[in-house]
Design a protein around this motif. Structure first.
Motif, PDB file in Angstrom:
ATOM      1  N   SER A   1      78.174  32.609  35.147  1.00 34.69           N
ATOM      2  CA  SER A   1      77.144  31.728  35.636  1.00 34.69           C
ATOM      3  C   SER A   1      75.912  31.863  34.579  1.00 34.69           C
ATOM      4  CB  SER A   1      76.843  31.675  37.090  1.00 34.69           C
ATOM      5  OG  SER A   1      76.674  32.965  37.224  1.00 34.69           O
ATOM      6  N   ARG A   2      75.285  30.771  34.388  1.00 29.60           N
ATOM      7  CA  ARG A   2      73.953  30.793  33.718  1.00 29.60           C
ATOM      8  C   ARG A   2      72.866  29.830  34.358  1.00 29.60           C
ATOM      9  NH1 ARG A   2      77.251  29.671  27.857  1.00 29.60           N
ATOM     10  NH2 ARG A   2      77.586  31.714  27.550  1.00 29.60           N
ATOM     11  N   CYS A   3      72.058  30.736  35.138  1.00 25.73           N
ATOM     12  CA  CYS A   3      71.081  29.972  36.055  1.00 25.73           C
ATOM     13  C   CYS A   3      69.713  29.984  35.342  1.00 25.73           C
ATOM     14  CB  CYS A   3      71.009  30.855  37.321  1.00 25.73           C
ATOM     15  SG  CYS A   3      70.302  30.100  38.763  1.00 25.73           S
ATOM     16  N   SER A   4      68.801  28.943  36.012  1.00 29.90           N
ATOM     17  CA  SER A   4      67.432  28.700  35.493  1.00 29.90           C
ATOM     18  C   SER A   4      66.744  29.975  36.437  1.00 29.90           C
ATOM     19  CB  SER A   4      67.253  27.322  35.760  1.00 29.90           C
ATOM     20  OG  SER A   4      67.266  27.115  37.107  1.00 29.90           O
ATOM     21  N   ASN A   5      65.338  30.063  36.179  1.00 30.18           N
ATOM     22  CA  ASN A   5      64.500  30.525  36.963  1.00 30.18           C
ATOM     23  C   ASN A   5      64.641  30.622  38.656  1.00 30.18           C
ATOM     24  OD1 ASN A   5      63.102  30.064  34.076  1.00 30.18           O
ATOM     25  ND2 ASN A   5      61.624  31.849  35.015  1.00 30.18           N
ATOM     26  N   ASN A   6      64.691  31.771  39.158  1.00 28.16           N
ATOM     27  CA  ASN A   6      64.870  31.938  40.462  1.00 28.16           C
ATOM     28  C   ASN A   6      63.420  32.210  41.125  1.00 28.16           C
ATOM     29  OD1 ASN A   6      68.181  32.779  41.477  1.00 28.16           O
ATOM     30  ND2 ASN A   6      67.538  31.776  39.633  1.00 28.16           N
ATOM     31  N   TYR A   7      63.147  31.836  42.351  1.00 30.09           N
ATOM     32  CA  TYR A   7      62.133  32.181  42.808  1.00 30.09           C
ATOM     33  C   TYR A   7      62.294  32.407  44.605  1.00 30.09           C
ATOM     34  CZ  TYR A   7      61.506  27.742  44.907  1.00 30.09           C
ATOM     35  OH  TYR A   7      61.795  26.385  45.425  1.00 30.09           O
ATOM     36  N   GLY A   8      61.640  33.198  45.359  1.00 28.62           N
ATOM     37  CA  GLY A   8      62.210  33.488  46.714  1.00 28.62           C
ATOM     38  C   GLY A   8      62.008  34.869  46.928  1.00 28.62           C
ATOM     39  N   PRO A   9      62.371  35.335  48.342  1.00 29.66           N
ATOM     40  CA  PRO A   9      61.922  36.385  48.739  1.00 29.66           C
ATOM     41  C   PRO A   9      62.454  37.877  47.899  1.00 29.66           C
ATOM     42  CG  PRO A   9      62.927  35.245  50.666  1.00 29.66           C
ATOM     43  CD  PRO A   9      63.036  34.561  49.283  1.00 29.66           C
TER      44      PRO A   9
ATOM     45  N   ILE B   1      55.737  33.911  39.549  1.00 26.88           N
ATOM     46  CA  ILE B   1      55.344  33.678  40.939  1.00 26.88           C
ATOM     47  C   ILE B   1      54.998  34.538  41.837  1.00 26.88           C
ATOM     48  CG2 ILE B   1      56.373  32.356  43.008  1.00 26.88           C
ATOM     49  CD1 ILE B   1      57.707  30.363  41.298  1.00 26.88           C
ATOM     50  N   PRO B   2      55.835  35.947  41.877  1.00 25.91           N
ATOM     51  CA  PRO B   2      55.180  36.842  43.071  1.00 25.91           C
ATOM     52  C   PRO B   2      53.973  37.528  42.158  1.00 25.91           C
ATOM     53  CG  PRO B   2      57.153  37.378  41.906  1.00 25.91           C
ATOM     54  CD  PRO B   2      57.189  36.065  41.603  1.00 25.91           C
ATOM     55  N   LEU B   3      53.870  37.602  40.874  1.00 24.84           N
ATOM     56  CA  LEU B   3      52.418  38.366  40.238  1.00 24.84           C
ATOM     57  C   LEU B   3      51.542  37.404  40.851  1.00 24.84           C
ATOM     58  CD1 LEU B   3      52.299  40.108  36.759  1.00 24.84           C
ATOM     59  CD2 LEU B   3      50.599  38.205  37.523  1.00 24.84           C
ATOM     60  N   MET B   4      51.553  35.849  40.585  1.00 21.47           N
ATOM     61  CA  MET B   4      50.456  35.145  40.866  1.00 21.47           C
ATOM     62  C   MET B   4      49.789  35.234  42.446  1.00 21.47           C
ATOM     63  SD  MET B   4      49.426  34.311  37.866  1.00 21.47           S
ATOM     64  CE  MET B   4      50.099  34.281  36.268  1.00 21.47           C
ATOM     65  N   ILE B   5      51.144  35.401  43.123  1.00 21.27           N
ATOM     66  CA  ILE B   5      50.593  35.359  44.625  1.00 21.27           C
ATOM     67  C   ILE B   5      49.991  36.598  44.886  1.00 21.27           C
ATOM     68  CG2 ILE B   5      51.597  35.627  47.066  1.00 21.27           C
ATOM     69  CD1 ILE B   5      54.172  34.012  46.089  1.00 21.27           C
TER      70      ILE B   5
ATOM     71  N   TYR C   1      55.708  36.351  51.298  1.00 21.19           N
ATOM     72  CA  TYR C   1      54.820  37.359  50.725  1.00 21.19           C
ATOM     73  C   TYR C   1      53.736  37.689  51.573  1.00 21.19           C
ATOM     74  CZ  TYR C   1      57.652  38.026  46.514  1.00 21.19           C
ATOM     75  OH  TYR C   1      58.425  38.143  45.503  1.00 21.19           O
ATOM     76  N   LEU C   2      53.159  36.789  52.446  1.00 24.47           N
ATOM     77  CA  LEU C   2      52.210  36.960  53.429  1.00 24.47           C
ATOM     78  C   LEU C   2      52.787  37.751  54.542  1.00 24.47           C
ATOM     79  CD1 LEU C   2      50.542  33.542  53.375  1.00 24.47           C
ATOM     80  CD2 LEU C   2      49.178  35.459  52.677  1.00 24.47           C
TER      81      LEU C   2
ATOM     82  N   ASN D   1      55.229  39.982  54.337  1.00 22.34           N
ATOM     83  CA  ASN D   1      55.855  41.236  54.113  1.00 22.34           C
ATOM     84  C   ASN D   1      54.974  41.992  52.991  1.00 22.34           C
ATOM     85  OD1 ASN D   1      58.859  41.237  55.061  1.00 22.34           O
ATOM     86  ND2 ASN D   1      58.493  39.058  54.562  1.00 22.34           N
ATOM     87  N   LYS D   2      53.623  42.035  53.283  1.00 17.35           N
ATOM     88  CA  LYS D   2      52.860  42.620  52.450  1.00 17.35           C
ATOM     89  C   LYS D   2      53.255  43.995  51.980  1.00 17.35           C
ATOM     90  CE  LYS D   2      48.411  40.334  52.652  1.00 17.35           C
ATOM     91  NZ  LYS D   2      47.025  40.045  53.209  1.00 17.35           N
ATOM     92  N   GLU D   3      53.754  44.866  52.867  1.00 17.76           N
ATOM     93  CA  GLU D   3      54.125  46.271  52.830  1.00 17.76           C
ATOM     94  C   GLU D   3      55.091  46.443  51.497  1.00 17.76           C
ATOM     95  OE1 GLU D   3      56.954  44.767  55.793  1.00 17.76           O
ATOM     96  OE2 GLU D   3      54.883  44.376  55.676  1.00 17.76           O
ATOM     97  N   TRP D   4      56.062  45.345  51.754  1.00 18.77           N
ATOM     98  CA  TRP D   4      57.067  45.315  50.687  1.00 18.77           C
ATOM     99  C   TRP D   4      56.325  45.449  49.285  1.00 18.77           C
ATOM    100  CZ3 TRP D   4      58.955  42.471  46.534  1.00 18.77           C
ATOM    101  CH2 TRP D   4      60.188  42.881  45.951  1.00 18.77           C
ATOM    102  N   TRP D   5      55.614  44.362  49.008  1.00 21.95           N
ATOM    103  CA  TRP D   5      55.054  44.507  47.798  1.00 21.95           C
ATOM    104  C   TRP D   5      53.802  45.212  47.281  1.00 21.95           C
ATOM    105  CZ3 TRP D   5      50.228  42.236  47.208  1.00 21.95           C
ATOM    106  CH2 TRP D   5      49.922  41.228  48.024  1.00 21.95           C
ATOM    107  N   GLU D   6      53.127  45.460  48.430  1.00 23.79           N
ATOM    108  CA  GLU D   6      51.864  46.297  48.178  1.00 23.79           C
ATOM    109  C   GLU D   6      52.382  47.707  47.986  1.00 23.79           C
ATOM    110  OE1 GLU D   6      49.672  45.765  51.702  1.00 23.79           O
ATOM    111  OE2 GLU D   6      48.234  44.401  50.772  1.00 23.79           O
ATOM    112  N   GLU D   7      53.426  48.344  48.541  1.00 25.46           N
ATOM    113  CA  GLU D   7      54.185  49.530  48.065  1.00 25.46           C
ATOM    114  C   GLU D   7      54.275  49.679  46.737  1.00 25.46           C
ATOM    115  OE1 GLU D   7      56.755  51.371  50.774  1.00 25.46           O
ATOM    116  OE2 GLU D   7      57.388  52.950  49.239  1.00 25.46           O
ATOM    117  N   ILE D   8      54.886  48.544  46.054  1.00 30.30           N
ATOM    118  CA  ILE D   8      55.423  48.342  44.685  1.00 30.30           C
ATOM    119  C   ILE D   8      54.318  48.367  43.908  1.00 30.30           C
ATOM    120  CG2 ILE D   8      56.568  47.026  42.998  1.00 30.30           C
ATOM    121  CD1 ILE D   8      58.335  46.107  45.209  1.00 30.30           C
ATOM    122  N   ILE D   9      53.282  47.715  44.016  1.00 31.88           N
ATOM    123  CA  ILE D   9      52.115  47.498  43.009  1.00 31.88           C
ATOM    124  C   ILE D   9      51.040  48.624  43.370  1.00 31.88           C
ATOM    125  CG2 ILE D   9      52.385  44.989  42.860  1.00 31.88           C
ATOM    126  CD1 ILE D   9      49.650  44.659  44.400  1.00 31.88           C
ATOM    127  N   SER D  10      51.429  49.672  44.199  1.00 28.17           N
ATOM    128  CA  SER D  10      50.502  50.568  44.380  1.00 28.17           C
ATOM    129  C   SER D  10      50.846  51.822  43.608  1.00 28.17           C
ATOM    130  CB  SER D  10      50.103  50.984  45.677  1.00 28.17           C
ATOM    131  OG  SER D  10      51.314  51.321  46.436  1.00 28.17           O
TER     132      SER D  10
END
Ligand code: NAD
Ligand code: DAU
Length: 340
Positions: A178-186, A194-198, A313-314, A316-325
Protein backbone atom coordinates in the motif's frame (compact mmCIF):
# COMPACT_ATOMS: atom_id res chain seq x y z
CA UNK A 1 -5.21 -15.65 12.82
CA UNK A 2 -1.79 -14.53 14.05
CA UNK A 3 -0.35 -11.31 12.63
CA UNK A 4 3.12 -9.88 13.15
CA UNK A 5 2.94 -6.10 13.05
CA UNK A 6 6.43 -4.64 12.74
CA UNK A 7 6.98 -1.06 13.89
CA UNK A 8 3.88 -1.30 16.10
CA UNK A 9 5.35 1.05 18.72
CA UNK A 10 5.45 3.91 16.21
CA UNK A 11 2.77 6.27 14.98
CA UNK A 12 0.77 4.33 12.38
CA UNK A 13 1.77 0.86 13.58
CA UNK A 14 0.39 1.51 17.08
CA UNK A 15 -2.88 2.85 15.68
CA UNK A 16 -3.07 -0.31 13.54
CA UNK A 17 -2.47 -2.55 16.59
CA UNK A 18 -5.34 -0.79 18.44
CA UNK A 19 -7.62 -1.09 15.41
CA UNK A 20 -6.94 -4.80 14.92
CA UNK A 21 -7.26 -5.81 18.60
CA UNK A 22 -10.57 -3.98 18.81
CA UNK A 23 -12.04 -5.21 15.53
CA UNK A 24 -10.83 -8.84 15.70
CA UNK A 25 -10.96 -9.97 19.35
CA UNK A 26 -9.96 -13.51 18.33
CA UNK A 27 -6.79 -12.48 16.45
CA UNK A 28 -3.34 -12.68 18.00
CA UNK A 29 -1.30 -9.55 17.31
CA UNK A 30 2.47 -9.63 17.80
CA UNK A 31 4.27 -6.31 17.72
CA UNK A 32 7.91 -6.60 16.60
CA UNK A 33 9.74 -3.34 17.23
CA UNK A 34 13.31 -2.51 18.26
CA UNK A 35 12.24 0.82 19.84
CA UNK A 36 14.33 3.35 17.95
CA UNK A 37 13.98 7.01 18.94
CA UNK A 38 10.57 6.86 17.17
CA UNK A 39 9.26 3.82 19.03
CA UNK A 40 7.63 4.28 22.36
CA UNK A 41 6.50 1.49 24.64
CA UNK A 42 4.25 3.85 26.63
CA UNK A 43 2.16 4.21 23.46
CA UNK A 44 1.21 0.54 23.79
CA UNK A 45 0.47 0.53 27.52
CA UNK A 46 -3.31 0.17 27.05
CA UNK A 47 -2.83 -3.18 25.25
CA UNK A 48 0.17 -4.64 27.07
CA UNK A 49 -2.04 -6.79 29.32
CA UNK A 50 -4.30 -7.96 26.51
CA UNK A 51 -3.81 -11.78 26.31
CA UNK A 52 -4.06 -11.57 22.50
CA UNK A 53 -1.15 -9.13 22.30
CA UNK A 54 2.58 -9.73 22.58
CA UNK A 55 5.40 -7.21 22.34
CA UNK A 56 8.81 -8.41 21.12
CA UNK A 57 11.78 -6.05 21.19
CA UNK A 58 13.97 -6.88 18.21
CA UNK A 59 15.08 -5.39 14.92
CA UNK A 60 13.64 -6.50 11.59
CA UNK A 61 17.27 -6.61 10.43
CA UNK A 62 18.09 -9.29 13.03
CA UNK A 63 17.61 -12.51 11.05
CA UNK A 64 18.09 -14.80 14.05
CA UNK A 65 15.53 -12.96 16.20
CA UNK A 66 13.04 -12.81 13.33
CA UNK A 67 13.39 -16.53 12.56
CA UNK A 68 12.99 -17.37 16.26
CA UNK A 69 9.78 -15.36 16.39
CA UNK A 70 8.39 -17.17 13.34
CA UNK A 71 9.23 -20.53 14.93
CA UNK A 72 7.44 -19.53 18.13
CA UNK A 73 4.37 -17.88 16.64
CA UNK A 74 3.76 -19.40 13.17
CA UNK A 75 2.26 -16.14 11.89
CA UNK A 76 -0.40 -16.14 9.17
CA UNK A 77 0.43 -12.62 8.10
CA UNK A 78 3.10 -9.93 8.42
CA UNK A 79 2.30 -6.24 8.12
CA UNK A 80 5.59 -4.37 7.82
CA UNK A 81 5.39 -0.82 9.18
CA UNK A 82 8.91 -0.81 10.67
CA UNK A 83 11.01 1.84 9.00
CA UNK A 84 13.05 4.93 9.44
CA UNK A 85 10.35 7.37 8.39
CA UNK A 86 11.60 10.96 8.60
CA UNK A 87 12.79 12.60 5.35
CA UNK A 88 14.93 15.23 7.13
CA UNK A 89 16.83 12.56 9.07
CA UNK A 90 17.46 10.63 5.83
CA UNK A 91 19.14 13.73 4.42
CA UNK A 92 21.43 13.88 7.48
CA UNK A 93 22.22 10.16 7.67
CA UNK A 94 20.99 7.86 4.87
CA UNK A 95 22.71 4.63 6.03
CA UNK A 96 20.24 3.49 8.64
CA UNK A 97 17.40 4.10 6.14
CA UNK A 98 18.96 1.64 3.72
CA UNK A 99 19.62 -0.90 6.47
CA UNK A 100 16.17 -0.87 8.04
CA UNK A 101 13.94 -0.04 5.11
CA UNK A 102 15.57 -2.26 2.49
CA UNK A 103 17.55 -4.98 4.28
CA UNK A 104 14.96 -5.27 7.07
CA UNK A 105 12.28 -5.85 4.45
CA UNK A 106 14.43 -8.59 2.93
CA UNK A 107 14.90 -10.31 6.30
CA UNK A 108 11.14 -10.27 6.97
CA UNK A 109 10.35 -11.68 3.52
CA UNK A 110 13.04 -14.37 3.79
CA UNK A 111 11.41 -15.54 7.03
CA UNK A 112 8.02 -15.55 5.27
CA UNK A 113 9.48 -17.74 2.53
CA UNK A 114 11.20 -20.07 4.97
CA UNK A 115 8.24 -20.64 7.30
CA UNK A 116 5.32 -19.98 4.93
CA UNK A 117 2.82 -17.13 5.13
CA UNK A 118 -0.68 -16.33 3.89
CA UNK A 119 0.14 -12.66 3.27
CA UNK A 120 3.12 -10.32 3.53
CA UNK A 121 1.99 -6.68 3.42
CA UNK A 122 4.44 -3.86 2.82
CA UNK A 123 3.41 -0.44 4.14
CA UNK A 124 4.87 1.92 1.58
CA UNK A 125 4.38 5.58 0.77
CA UNK A 126 3.24 7.94 -1.97
CA UNK A 127 6.75 9.44 -1.84
CA UNK A 128 7.99 6.63 -4.11
CA UNK A 129 6.26 8.47 -6.98
CA UNK A 130 8.33 11.64 -6.48
CA UNK A 131 6.35 14.86 -6.70
CA UNK A 132 3.86 16.70 -8.90
CA UNK A 133 4.00 20.33 -10.08
CA UNK A 134 1.82 22.92 -8.34
CA UNK A 135 0.46 24.22 -11.67
CA UNK A 136 -1.01 20.86 -12.75
CA UNK A 137 -3.84 20.21 -10.26
CA UNK A 138 -5.26 17.70 -12.75
CA UNK A 139 -2.37 15.27 -12.12
CA UNK A 140 -2.52 12.55 -9.45
CA UNK A 141 -0.40 9.53 -8.48
CA UNK A 142 -1.96 6.27 -9.71
CA UNK A 143 -0.52 2.80 -9.17
CA UNK A 144 0.90 3.07 -12.71
CA UNK A 145 2.82 6.31 -12.04
CA UNK A 146 6.53 5.54 -12.48
CA UNK A 147 8.75 5.31 -9.40
CA UNK A 148 10.80 8.51 -9.29
CA UNK A 149 12.26 9.25 -5.88
CA UNK A 150 13.73 12.43 -4.37
CA UNK A 151 15.14 11.72 -0.89
CA UNK A 152 17.21 8.87 0.57
CA UNK A 153 14.05 8.01 2.56
CA UNK A 154 11.83 7.67 -0.51
CA UNK A 155 14.58 5.89 -2.44
CA UNK A 156 14.87 3.33 0.38
CA UNK A 157 11.08 2.79 0.43
CA UNK A 158 10.99 2.43 -3.36
CA UNK A 159 13.87 -0.06 -3.23
CA UNK A 160 11.93 -2.12 -0.71
CA UNK A 161 8.84 -2.03 -2.95
CA UNK A 162 10.85 -3.34 -5.89
CA UNK A 163 12.21 -6.12 -3.71
CA UNK A 164 8.70 -7.03 -2.54
CA UNK A 165 7.48 -7.33 -6.14
CA UNK A 166 10.59 -9.34 -7.04
CA UNK A 167 9.89 -11.81 -4.20
CA UNK A 168 6.34 -12.15 -5.51
CA UNK A 169 7.35 -12.82 -9.10
CA UNK A 170 10.44 -14.94 -8.42
CA UNK A 171 9.40 -16.90 -5.33
CA UNK A 172 5.60 -16.61 -5.49
CA UNK A 173 5.47 -14.85 -2.09
CA UNK A 174 1.86 -13.70 -1.49
CA UNK A 175 2.46 -9.97 -1.14
CA UNK A 176 0.55 -6.72 -1.27
CA UNK A 177 1.83 -3.14 -1.10
CA UNK A 178 0.00 0.00 0.00
CA UNK A 179 1.21 3.51 -0.79
CA UNK A 180 -0.43 6.07 1.44
CA UNK A 181 -0.29 9.85 1.60
CA UNK A 182 0.62 11.88 4.72
CA UNK A 183 -1.07 10.64 7.90
CA UNK A 184 -1.99 12.66 10.98
CA UNK A 185 -3.60 11.77 14.31
CA UNK A 186 -2.72 10.49 17.82
CA UNK A 187 0.82 9.31 18.67
CA UNK A 188 2.41 11.15 15.71
CA UNK A 189 6.05 11.74 16.64
CA UNK A 190 6.68 15.47 17.26
CA UNK A 191 9.42 15.77 14.62
CA UNK A 192 6.73 15.73 11.88
CA UNK A 193 4.92 18.84 10.64
CA UNK A 194 1.56 18.69 12.44
CA UNK A 195 2.66 17.51 15.91
CA UNK A 196 5.77 19.72 15.78
CA UNK A 197 3.64 22.79 15.10
CA UNK A 198 1.15 21.86 17.83
CA UNK A 199 3.90 21.31 20.41
CA UNK A 200 5.80 24.47 19.47
CA UNK A 201 2.65 26.61 19.41
CA UNK A 202 1.63 25.34 22.85
CA UNK A 203 5.12 26.29 24.10
CA UNK A 204 5.00 29.68 22.30
CA UNK A 205 8.06 28.68 20.27
CA UNK A 206 8.69 29.75 16.64
CA UNK A 207 6.88 27.66 14.01
CA UNK A 208 9.54 26.76 11.40
CA UNK A 209 7.97 26.65 7.93
CA UNK A 210 10.34 25.38 5.22
CA UNK A 211 10.75 27.63 2.17
CA UNK A 212 7.57 29.55 1.39
CA UNK A 213 5.23 26.97 2.92
CA UNK A 214 3.64 26.39 -0.50
CA UNK A 215 4.39 22.66 -0.67
CA UNK A 216 1.25 20.56 -0.81
CA UNK A 217 0.59 17.32 1.08
CA UNK A 218 -2.49 15.07 0.86
CA UNK A 219 -3.51 14.47 4.50
CA UNK A 220 -5.33 11.38 5.77
CA UNK A 221 -6.51 10.62 9.30
CA UNK A 222 -4.47 7.66 10.59
CA UNK A 223 -7.53 5.47 11.37
CA UNK A 224 -8.58 5.67 7.74
CA UNK A 225 -5.14 4.38 6.71
CA UNK A 226 -5.42 1.50 9.21
CA UNK A 227 -8.87 0.55 7.89
CA UNK A 228 -7.53 0.54 4.33
CA UNK A 229 -4.67 -1.82 5.27
CA UNK A 230 -7.14 -4.07 7.12
CA UNK A 231 -9.18 -4.34 3.87
CA UNK A 232 -6.10 -4.98 1.72
CA UNK A 233 -4.70 -7.80 3.88
CA UNK A 234 -8.09 -9.55 3.99
CA UNK A 235 -9.49 -8.82 0.54
CA UNK A 236 -6.75 -7.30 -1.62
CA UNK A 237 -5.35 -9.27 -4.53
CA UNK A 238 -1.88 -10.80 -4.21
CA UNK A 239 0.86 -9.05 -6.15
CA UNK A 240 -1.08 -5.77 -6.27
CA UNK A 241 -0.25 -2.21 -5.21
CA UNK A 242 -3.01 -0.07 -3.67
CA UNK A 243 -2.77 3.70 -3.34
CA UNK A 244 -4.43 5.19 -0.23
CA UNK A 245 -5.43 8.85 0.04
CA UNK A 246 -8.48 10.99 0.61
CA UNK A 247 -8.21 13.89 -1.87
CA UNK A 248 -7.33 16.28 0.92
CA UNK A 249 -4.55 18.47 -0.45
CA UNK A 250 -3.37 21.34 1.69
CA UNK A 251 -0.46 23.78 1.59
CA UNK A 252 1.85 23.53 4.61
CA UNK A 253 1.33 27.17 5.50
CA UNK A 254 -2.46 26.68 5.59
CA UNK A 255 -2.07 23.73 7.97
CA UNK A 256 0.14 25.80 10.26
CA UNK A 257 -2.37 28.67 10.24
CA UNK A 258 -5.22 26.29 11.14
CA UNK A 259 -3.22 24.99 14.13
CA UNK A 260 -2.34 28.52 15.26
CA UNK A 261 -5.99 29.57 15.06
CA UNK A 262 -7.32 26.45 16.76
CA UNK A 263 -4.91 26.99 19.69
CA UNK A 264 -5.66 30.72 19.94
CA UNK A 265 -2.03 31.68 19.24
CA UNK A 266 -0.56 34.47 17.13
CA UNK A 267 0.56 34.03 13.50
CA UNK A 268 3.64 36.04 14.53
CA UNK A 269 5.05 32.70 15.74
CA UNK A 270 5.33 31.56 12.08
CA UNK A 271 8.98 31.71 10.95
CA UNK A 272 10.08 30.95 7.40
CA UNK A 273 13.31 28.92 7.48
CA UNK A 274 15.71 27.43 4.91
CA UNK A 275 14.01 24.90 2.65
CA UNK A 276 14.46 21.11 2.85
CA UNK A 277 17.01 19.88 0.26
CA UNK A 278 15.26 18.30 -2.73
CA UNK A 279 11.89 19.27 -1.20
CA UNK A 280 8.98 17.55 -2.98
CA UNK A 281 6.42 20.11 -4.16
CA UNK A 282 3.11 18.29 -4.22
CA UNK A 283 1.76 14.85 -3.38
CA UNK A 284 -1.72 13.85 -4.51
CA UNK A 285 -3.13 10.32 -4.52
CA UNK A 286 -5.73 8.89 -6.88
CA UNK A 287 -7.46 6.29 -4.67
CA UNK A 288 -9.82 4.99 -7.41
CA UNK A 289 -8.43 1.44 -7.35
CA UNK A 290 -8.91 0.76 -3.63
CA UNK A 291 -12.34 2.38 -3.78
CA UNK A 292 -13.53 0.35 -6.79
CA UNK A 293 -11.99 -2.98 -5.73
CA UNK A 294 -12.34 -2.93 -1.96
CA UNK A 295 -14.97 -0.24 -1.32
CA UNK A 296 -12.60 1.87 0.81
CA UNK A 297 -13.39 5.53 1.38
CA UNK A 298 -11.94 7.86 4.02
CA UNK A 299 -14.35 8.51 6.90
CA UNK A 300 -12.77 11.43 8.76
CA UNK A 301 -12.96 14.89 7.21
CA UNK A 302 -9.84 17.03 7.73
CA UNK A 303 -11.79 19.72 9.60
CA UNK A 304 -12.85 17.13 12.19
CA UNK A 305 -9.63 15.11 12.19
CA UNK A 306 -7.39 18.09 12.89
CA UNK A 307 -9.62 19.19 15.80
CA UNK A 308 -9.55 15.66 17.25
CA UNK A 309 -5.78 15.53 16.80
CA UNK A 310 -5.16 18.88 18.49
CA UNK A 311 -7.44 17.84 21.35
CA UNK A 312 -5.46 14.57 21.67
CA UNK A 313 -2.20 16.52 22.04
CA UNK A 314 -3.83 18.75 24.64
CA UNK A 315 -5.13 15.72 26.57
CA UNK A 316 -1.89 13.73 26.30
CA UNK A 317 0.78 16.30 27.08
CA UNK A 318 2.78 13.87 29.18
CA UNK A 319 3.25 11.60 26.09
CA UNK A 320 4.88 14.24 23.90
CA UNK A 321 6.43 16.37 26.66
CA UNK A 322 8.46 13.36 27.74
CA UNK A 323 9.68 12.89 24.15
CA UNK A 324 10.62 16.50 23.51
CA UNK A 325 12.39 16.86 26.86
CA UNK A 326 14.89 14.09 26.06
CA UNK A 327 17.27 13.37 23.16
CA UNK A 328 14.83 15.22 20.88
CA UNK A 329 16.26 18.53 22.15
CA UNK A 330 19.65 17.72 20.58
CA UNK A 331 17.90 16.74 17.35
CA UNK A 332 15.91 19.98 17.35
CA UNK A 333 18.96 22.12 17.96
CA UNK A 334 20.88 20.35 15.18
CA UNK A 335 18.08 20.62 12.61
CA UNK A 336 16.64 24.04 13.46
CA UNK A 337 19.36 25.80 15.47
CA UNK A 338 21.07 27.54 12.54
CA UNK A 339 18.38 27.16 9.92
CA UNK A 340 17.59 30.87 9.64
P1 NAD B 1 7.38 6.04 12.92
O1 NAD B 1 8.74 6.59 12.66
O2 NAD B 1 6.44 6.78 13.79
O3 NAD B 1 7.52 4.58 13.55
C1 NAD B 1 8.43 3.64 13.08
C2 NAD B 1 8.47 2.47 14.05
O4 NAD B 1 9.34 1.47 13.50
C3 NAD B 1 9.02 2.84 15.42
O5 NAD B 1 8.25 2.23 16.44
C4 NAD B 1 10.44 2.26 15.42
O6 NAD B 1 10.91 1.90 16.70
C5 NAD B 1 10.23 1.05 14.53
N1 NAD B 1 11.48 0.61 13.88
C6 NAD B 1 12.39 1.39 13.22
N2 NAD B 1 13.42 0.63 12.82
C7 NAD B 1 13.14 -0.65 13.19
C8 NAD B 1 13.82 -1.89 13.05
N3 NAD B 1 15.00 -1.97 12.45
N4 NAD B 1 13.24 -3.00 13.56
C9 NAD B 1 12.07 -2.92 14.21
N5 NAD B 1 11.38 -1.79 14.40
C10 NAD B 1 11.92 -0.65 13.89
O7 NAD B 1 6.78 5.77 11.48
P2 NAD B 1 5.27 5.94 10.95
O8 NAD B 1 5.05 7.35 10.57
O9 NAD B 1 4.35 5.25 11.88
O10 NAD B 1 5.37 5.11 9.60
C11 NAD B 1 5.14 3.70 9.59
C12 NAD B 1 5.28 3.19 8.19
O11 NAD B 1 4.35 3.84 7.33
C13 NAD B 1 6.65 3.43 7.56
O12 NAD B 1 7.00 2.30 6.81
C14 NAD B 1 6.44 4.64 6.66
O13 NAD B 1 7.32 4.60 5.58
C15 NAD B 1 5.00 4.42 6.21
N6 NAD B 1 4.23 5.63 5.89
C16 NAD B 1 4.15 6.68 6.77
C17 NAD B 1 3.33 7.78 6.48
C18 NAD B 1 3.18 8.93 7.42
O14 NAD B 1 2.56 9.92 7.06
N7 NAD B 1 3.71 8.88 8.64
C19 NAD B 1 2.62 7.78 5.27
C20 NAD B 1 2.75 6.72 4.38
C21 NAD B 1 3.53 5.63 4.72
O1 DAU C 1 3.66 11.23 2.07
C1 DAU C 1 3.91 10.24 3.01
C2 DAU C 1 5.10 10.62 3.87
O2 DAU C 1 4.68 11.68 4.71
C3 DAU C 1 5.65 9.46 4.67
O3 DAU C 1 6.15 8.49 3.79
C4 DAU C 1 6.75 9.93 5.63
O4 DAU C 1 7.16 8.87 6.46
C5 DAU C 1 6.19 11.04 6.50
O5 DAU C 1 7.18 11.54 7.37
C6 DAU C 1 5.63 12.17 5.63
O6 DAU C 1 6.70 12.83 4.91
P1 DAU C 1 6.75 14.44 4.75
O7 DAU C 1 8.14 14.82 4.47
O8 DAU C 1 5.69 14.90 3.81
O9 DAU C 1 6.28 14.86 6.25
P2 DAU C 1 6.81 15.97 7.28
O10 DAU C 1 5.82 16.02 8.39
O11 DAU C 1 8.24 15.79 7.59
O12 DAU C 1 6.68 17.31 6.42
C7 DAU C 1 5.43 17.71 5.85
C8 DAU C 1 5.67 18.98 5.09
O13 DAU C 1 5.95 20.04 6.03
C9 DAU C 1 6.87 18.94 4.15
O14 DAU C 1 6.57 19.70 2.98
C10 DAU C 1 7.98 19.63 4.94
C11 DAU C 1 7.23 20.62 5.80
N1 DAU C 1 7.82 20.94 7.13
C12 DAU C 1 8.12 19.89 7.95
C13 DAU C 1 8.67 20.13 9.19
C14 DAU C 1 9.03 18.98 10.10
C15 DAU C 1 8.02 22.24 7.53
O15 DAU C 1 7.71 23.20 6.78
N2 DAU C 1 8.56 22.47 8.76
C16 DAU C 1 8.92 21.47 9.61
O16 DAU C 1 9.45 21.77 10.71
Amino acid sequence: MTIIVTGGAGFIGSNFVFHMLKKYPDYRIICLDCLTYAGNLSTLKSVMDNPNFRFVKASITDREAVNKLFEEEHPDMVVNFAAESHVDRSIENPSVFLETNILGTQVMMDACRKYGIKRYHQVSTDEVYGDLPLDRPDLFFTEETPIHTSSPYSASKASADLLVMAYHRTFGLPVTISRCSNNYGPYHFPEKLIPLMIANALNDKPLPVYGKGENVRDWLYVEDHCKAIDLIIHKGREGEVYNIGGHNEMKNIDIVKIIVKELGKSEDLITYVADRKGHDMRYAIDPTKIHNELGWLPETKFADGIKKTIQWYLDNKEWWEEIISGEYQNYYEKMYGNRG
